[in-house]
Write an enzyme that holds these catalytic residues in place. Structure first.
Site, PDB file in Angstrom:
ATOM      1  N   HIS A   1      59.755  79.891  24.576  1.00 52.04           N
ATOM      2  CA  HIS A   1      60.354  81.100  25.393  1.00 52.04           C
ATOM      3  C   HIS A   1      61.620  80.491  26.088  1.00 52.04           C
ATOM      4  O   HIS A   1      61.020  79.555  27.356  1.00 52.04           O
ATOM      5  CB  HIS A   1      59.497  81.892  26.028  1.00 52.04           C
ATOM      6  CG  HIS A   1      58.460  82.648  25.007  1.00 52.04           C
ATOM      7  ND1 HIS A   1      57.173  82.841  25.429  1.00 52.04           N
ATOM      8  CD2 HIS A   1      58.804  83.074  23.898  1.00 52.04           C
ATOM      9  CE1 HIS A   1      56.518  83.490  24.432  1.00 52.04           C
ATOM     10  NE2 HIS A   1      57.659  83.526  23.435  1.00 52.04           N
ATOM     11  N   ALA A   2      62.787  81.006  25.879  1.00 53.67           N
ATOM     12  CA  ALA A   2      64.004  80.098  26.541  1.00 53.67           C
ATOM     13  C   ALA A   2      63.894  80.144  27.858  1.00 53.67           C
ATOM     14  O   ALA A   2      64.171  79.130  28.601  1.00 53.67           O
ATOM     15  CB  ALA A   2      65.081  80.945  25.963  1.00 53.67           C
ATOM     16  N   ARG A   3      63.573  81.186  28.672  1.00 51.41           N
ATOM     17  CA  ARG A   3      63.654  81.485  30.178  1.00 51.41           C
ATOM     18  C   ARG A   3      62.588  80.787  30.859  1.00 51.41           C
ATOM     19  O   ARG A   3      62.810  80.697  32.027  1.00 51.41           O
ATOM     20  CB  ARG A   3      63.607  82.998  30.426  1.00 51.41           C
ATOM     21  CG  ARG A   3      62.260  83.751  30.049  1.00 51.41           C
ATOM     22  CD  ARG A   3      62.568  85.060  29.969  1.00 51.41           C
ATOM     23  NE  ARG A   3      61.221  85.882  29.632  1.00 51.41           N
ATOM     24  CZ  ARG A   3      61.360  87.173  29.342  1.00 51.41           C
ATOM     25  NH1 ARG A   3      62.112  87.840  29.783  1.00 51.41           N
ATOM     26  NH2 ARG A   3      60.153  87.712  29.276  1.00 51.41           N
ATOM     27  N   GLU A   4      61.770  80.144  30.273  1.00 50.67           N
ATOM     28  CA  GLU A   4      60.572  79.522  30.937  1.00 50.67           C
ATOM     29  C   GLU A   4      60.893  77.872  31.153  1.00 50.67           C
ATOM     30  O   GLU A   4      60.299  77.034  30.613  1.00 50.67           O
ATOM     31  CB  GLU A   4      59.224  79.675  30.020  1.00 50.67           C
ATOM     32  CG  GLU A   4      59.186  81.359  29.865  1.00 50.67           C
ATOM     33  CD  GLU A   4      57.799  81.454  28.779  1.00 50.67           C
ATOM     34  OE1 GLU A   4      57.379  80.507  28.386  1.00 50.67           O
ATOM     35  OE2 GLU A   4      57.688  82.765  28.511  1.00 50.67           O
TER      36      GLU A   4
ATOM     37  N   GLU B   1      50.136  78.769  31.055  1.00 51.69           N
ATOM     38  CA  GLU B   1      50.911  79.463  31.802  1.00 51.69           C
ATOM     39  C   GLU B   1      51.021  78.734  33.157  1.00 51.69           C
ATOM     40  O   GLU B   1      50.238  78.793  33.972  1.00 51.69           O
ATOM     41  CB  GLU B   1      50.563  80.975  31.981  1.00 51.69           C
ATOM     42  CG  GLU B   1      50.317  81.862  30.606  1.00 51.69           C
ATOM     43  CD  GLU B   1      51.677  81.929  30.083  1.00 51.69           C
ATOM     44  OE1 GLU B   1      53.099  81.861  30.377  1.00 51.69           O
ATOM     45  OE2 GLU B   1      51.763  82.568  28.761  1.00 51.69           O
TER      46      GLU B   1
ATOM     47  N   HIS C   1      54.065  77.268  28.980  1.00 51.30           N
ATOM     48  CA  HIS C   1      54.635  78.664  29.262  1.00 51.30           C
ATOM     49  C   HIS C   1      55.001  79.024  30.597  1.00 51.30           C
ATOM     50  O   HIS C   1      54.122  78.221  31.072  1.00 51.30           O
ATOM     51  CB  HIS C   1      54.038  79.843  28.379  1.00 51.30           C
ATOM     52  CG  HIS C   1      54.384  79.789  26.932  1.00 51.30           C
ATOM     53  ND1 HIS C   1      54.870  80.603  26.475  1.00 51.30           N
ATOM     54  CD2 HIS C   1      53.300  79.054  25.928  1.00 51.30           C
ATOM     55  CE1 HIS C   1      54.615  80.359  24.965  1.00 51.30           C
ATOM     56  NE2 HIS C   1      53.898  79.440  24.802  1.00 51.30           N
ATOM     57  N   SER C   2      55.518  79.832  30.850  1.00 50.11           N
ATOM     58  CA  SER C   2      55.282  80.199  32.198  1.00 50.11           C
ATOM     59  C   SER C   2      55.437  81.742  32.117  1.00 50.11           C
ATOM     60  O   SER C   2      56.145  82.462  31.302  1.00 50.11           O
ATOM     61  CB  SER C   2      56.469  79.783  33.332  1.00 50.11           C
ATOM     62  OG  SER C   2      57.735  80.192  33.100  1.00 50.11           O
TER      63      SER C   2
END
Ligand code: 0X9
Ligand code: ZN
Length: 424
Positions: A194-197, A388, A315-316
Site C-alpha cells: 500500500h503506497a501511502r504506508e 501493522e 503495513h501501517s
C-alpha cells in the site's frame, strides 16, 4: 466640426483613426472578456477543495458504522465493526451530517492535506539541511533502491540485489537477498503493498540495513544471517509509492489504468471474496483476476522459486500482529502454532520500547480476501504474518520521521523472533 474639413487628407485620416480606434477598442474588449472568462472558468473548474478531516468514531451499532462509512471519503482504520473505533476521512459537510445524526467523534488529524503539505515542504529542503542519519527521514523509491545497492556493495558475500519483476510504469521491483554462505532457511519480508504506508518501506530497508551492518558486532544478527536466506522487498508497489510522493500522499493502490488495483486483494487464495471489491473506484479493488498485477505475480514467483517458509508483510497502521486466516473465521490448520509464534513476536516488539502490538487473526479484525498473508500460508506453505506498524491511531499514515528508528527496532525484533521460532 472636423467633418467640415473632412474632404481630402484630413477626412481620410479621421476615417483611418476611427477604424484604428474601433479595432483597438474591440481588441481591448476581447482581451478583457478573455481574461474574465478565464478567471471565471478557473474559479469554476477548481474551487477550493474542502478540508478533509480524519476522525475516530466509536460506532456503537451496525447502523452507525454504515452511516459513518457512507459519509466517509476513505476508511483508514484496521478494526471495523460495532463497538470498535472506526477511523475515517470526512469533509466538514460530512461532519455536519454526522452531528445531525447524533454521532460523536474524536479528531485524529484536523486537516490531512495540510499535514501532507507540511511533510512535503520538509522533504523539499535542500540535502544539506537534511539529517545525517539516513533513517531520520523518509526516502523515496530512488533513494531506497540506492540504499539497497549500497548494502549489497558493502557486504557482497552476504548481500545481493535482484530485480524480481517490473511495474506497469517500468520500474524494477528490487529485492535484497541477505544470507551467508551457509544460509538455508528461506524467509521473505516485504513492505509497501500500500503506497501511502511509508513507514513500511523505511522499516524493511532498515531491517536489511541492520542485518548487513551489525553482522560483526551483534551475535544475534550474525546467527540469523548465517542461517537464513532472507529476501527483503521494501517497496512492492514502486509506481504507487512514487505517486504518493509526487501527487497524492494518501494513494493506496498500484497505478493500473490510473484507478489502481489493491495489491493486497489480488492474491489467489479466496480471491474475490468478502472484504474485496469489484469496483475499480474502490480502495479495495481486487483487479480483473488473481495475480493480474505484475507486483503480486513477482511476489508469487519469488515465494515459490525460493520455497519461502516464513514471511512478514509490513503495513501501517494500528500496531497489530495478524495471522491467517484473513478471509474466513474458520481456524487455520496451524492456528495454535501461528498464535504462539505471533505471541513471541508481539512480546519481542514490546521489549524494544514498550509499544503494544495486539495479536489476532486477520479475520477477527475484519474480513479481507485475496490477501498476501493468506496466500503465503495457504498456497506457498509459509508461516505468514501481517504486521501493522506504528502508530496506533493519531497521526495515521503521516508518522513523524523520529519514529522510523524505534519502529525499525520493533520490525527487526519481530523478524528475529519469527526466525527463532521455526528451527532450521
Ligand atoms: O486491509 C489490508 O489490506 C490490511 N490493512 S491496511 O490498512 N494496511 O490496508 C490488513 C489486512 C489484514 N487482514 C485482514 N484484516 N483480514
Ligand atoms: Zn496496508
Amino acid at each position: 466640426m472636423v467633418a467640415r474639413y473632412t474632404d481630402g487628407v484630413v477626412g481620410r485620416d479621421f476615417l483611418n483613426w476611427s477604424r484604428t480606434h474601433v479595432f483597438w477598442r474591440g481588441a481591448l474588449l476581447l482581451f478583457a472578456a478573455t481574461i474574465a472568462i478565464a478567471v471565471f472558468a478557473r474559479g469554476r473548474a477548481s474551487p477550493a477543495p474542502p478540508t478533509r478531516v480524519a476522525i475516530r468514531v466509536m460506532c456503537a451499532d451496525a447502523a452507525t458504522c454504515s452511516l459513518v462509512e457512507r459519509v466517509s471519503l476513505d476508511v483508514w482504520s484496521e478494526e471495523q465493526g460495532p463497538g470498535l473505533p472506526l477511523d475515517v476521512v470526512v469533509t466538514r459537510d460530512g461532519l455536519a451530517e454526522l452531528a445531525a445524526a447524533g454521532i460523536h467523534w474524536d479528531v485524529l488529524v484536523a486537516d490531512i492535506d495540510a499535514v501532507a503539505r507540511a511533510e512535503h515542504a520538509r522533504l523539499a529542503q535542500p540535502v544539506a539541511a537534511r539529517p545525517a542519519d539516513w533513517f531520520a527521514e523518509y526516502r523515496d523509491y530512488t533513494a531506497i533502491s540506492g540504499h539497497l545497492r549500497e548494502l549489497a556493495e558493502l557486504a557482497p558475500d552476504r548481500a545481493s540485489m535482484h530485480p524480481i519483476g517490473a511495474t506497469l510504469e517500468g520500474r524494477p521491483i528490487w529485492a535484497l537477498r541477505i544470507g551467508g554462505a551457509t544460509a538455508r532457511t528461506p524467509m521473505l519480508v516485504n513492505g509497501t503493498q500500500h503506497a501511502r504506508e511509508w513507514i513500511a518501506s523505511m522499516v524493511t530497508t532498515c531491517v536489511a540495513d541492520r542485518l548487513v551492518r551489525d553482522y560483526d558486532r551483534d551475535p544475534k544478527v550474525r546467527a540469523f544471517v548465517d542461517s537464513t536466506a532472507l529476501w527483503v522487498v521494501p517497496v512492492v508497489n514502486p509506481d504507487g509509492y512514487q505517486y504518493s510522493w509526487s501527487s497524492d500522499r494518501y494513494w493506496r493502490k498500484n497505478r493500473r489504468d490510473r484507478f489502481g488495483v489493491d495489491l493486497n486483494r489480488n492474491f489467489s487464495v479466496a480471491w474475490g471474496g468478502a472484504g474485496s471489491s469489484r469496483s475499480e473506484r474502490s480502495q479495495t479493488y481486487r483487479g480483473a483476476y488473481a495475480f493480474s498485477e505484475p507486483e503480486t505475480a513477482a511476489l508469487r514467483d519469488l515465494a515459490l522459486r525460493e520455497r519461502i517458509t516464513a514471511h512478514v508483510d509490513f503495513h501501517s497502521y494500528g500496531q497489530l500482529v495478524l495471522y491467517p486466516w484473513g478471509h474466513s473465521n474458520t481456524a487455520a490448520p496451524d492456528r495454535a502454532k501461528l498464535a504462539a509464534i505471533g505471541d513471541r513476536m508481539a512480546s519481542a516488539i514490546f521489549a524494544q520500547h514498550g509499544a503494544r502490538y495486539a495479536l489476532q487473526t486477520g479475520f477477527d479484525l475484519y474480513a479481507a480476501s485475496g490477501i498476501m498473508t493468506d496466500w503465503m500460508y495457504g498456497a506457498a506453505g509459509a508461516l505468514s504474518y501481517t504486521i501493522e506498524l506504528r502508530p496506533k491511531g493519531g497521526a495515521g499514515f503521516v508518522l513523524p520521521p523520529s519514529e522510523i528508528r524505534p519502529t525499525c527496532d520493533e520490525g527487526l525484533a519481530a523478524v528475529l523472533a519469527l526466525r527463532g521460532s521455526i528451527g532450521n
